[in-house]
Design an enzyme around this catalytic site. Structure first.
Site, PDB file in Angstrom:
ATOM      1  N   TYR A 119      36.581  63.361  58.633  1.00  9.52           N
ATOM      2  CA  TYR A 119      35.853  64.563  58.233  1.00  9.52           C
ATOM      3  C   TYR A 119      35.911  65.585  59.370  1.00  9.52           C
ATOM      4  CZ  TYR A 119      33.947  61.678  54.446  1.00  9.52           C
ATOM      5  OH  TYR A 119      33.817  60.875  53.351  1.00  9.52           O
ATOM      6  N   ASN A 164      35.015  67.761  45.148  1.00 11.76           N
ATOM      7  CA  ASN A 164      36.422  67.888  44.768  1.00 11.76           C
ATOM      8  C   ASN A 164      36.597  67.579  43.277  1.00 11.76           C
ATOM      9  OD1 ASN A 164      39.202  67.705  44.443  1.00 11.76           O
ATOM     10  ND2 ASN A 164      39.447  65.957  45.812  1.00 11.76           N
ATOM     11  N   HIS A 183      40.197  60.734  49.056  1.00  9.20           N
ATOM     12  CA  HIS A 183      40.052  59.328  49.431  1.00  9.20           C
ATOM     13  C   HIS A 183      40.700  59.033  50.784  1.00  9.20           C
ATOM     14  CE1 HIS A 183      43.912  59.552  47.244  1.00  9.20           C
ATOM     15  NE2 HIS A 183      44.302  58.527  48.002  1.00  9.20           N
ATOM     16  N   GLU A 209      47.947  52.595  48.786  1.00  9.68           N
ATOM     17  CA  GLU A 209      48.791  53.359  49.700  1.00  9.68           C
ATOM     18  C   GLU A 209      49.129  52.587  50.979  1.00  9.68           C
ATOM     19  OE1 GLU A 209      47.346  57.333  50.378  1.00  9.68           O
ATOM     20  OE2 GLU A 209      46.891  57.636  48.258  1.00  9.68           O
TER      21      GLU A 209
END
Length: 164
Positions: free
Chosen positions: A91, A112, A121, A149
């Site tokens: 962040y 979002n 994410h 991922e």
């Protein structure tokens, strides 16, 4: 506005198109009515999302997006959009990019309207904590997306996260 709902590995998703652009992607709770507006854009978006879940796609391309939000939120979402597949930012990283503070970035992430495609994410806390996620089943959905991922993350106070 047109909507297309479909089954995904994270449950039913609904994508919305307005004026030729994707404006939202939400998780349905199962009791919502499913929508079947099969516009070319919605069908392409569905195809790309399913390819992502199958591990066949790392980037969403040729999808015109128009998320509704404040200019600050849009700046944050633009930064999020450019985080590469399988990578993380904090962040604080995004806050420094947009000239703000981490808490405000967290608020923009929570607002979002097009998660997955605008990959909120991929944002974690400075202490490597997971942070929040407004889609699906919250942080468990975030963990699933990160695992897909190939991202390994250490959640504070946990020796390891299952499946990561």
């Amino acid at each position: 506005m047109y909507h297309l709902s479909f089954s995904s590995p994270q449950g039913y998703l609904d994508i919305a198109e307005d004026d030729g652009k994707i404006v939202s992607l939400i998780w349905l709770d199962g009791s919502d009515d499913l929508h079947r507006d099969e516009t070319p854009l919605l069908l392409e978006c569905k195809k790309q999302i399913l390819e992502y879940f199958q591990g066949q796609r790392q980037n969403f391309d040729k999808l015109p997006l128009n998320p509704k939000g404040t200019s600050f939120q849009k700046n944050v979402w633009e930064s999020l959009y450019h985080i590469p597949y399988g990578e993380l930012k904090t962040y604080g990283d995004i806050a420094r990019e947009v000239g703000s503070v981490a808490r405000a970035v967290g608020g923009a992430c929570g607002a979002n309207p097009i998660p997955i495609i605008i990959p909120c994410h991929r944002i974690i806390a400075e202490n490597k904590g997971l942070g929040g996620f407004s889609g699906g089943k919250g942080t468990s959905s975030k963990l699933e997306l990160l695992a897909l991922e190939g991202v390994k993350i250490f959640e504070e106070n946990q020796p390891s996260l299952p499946g990561l």
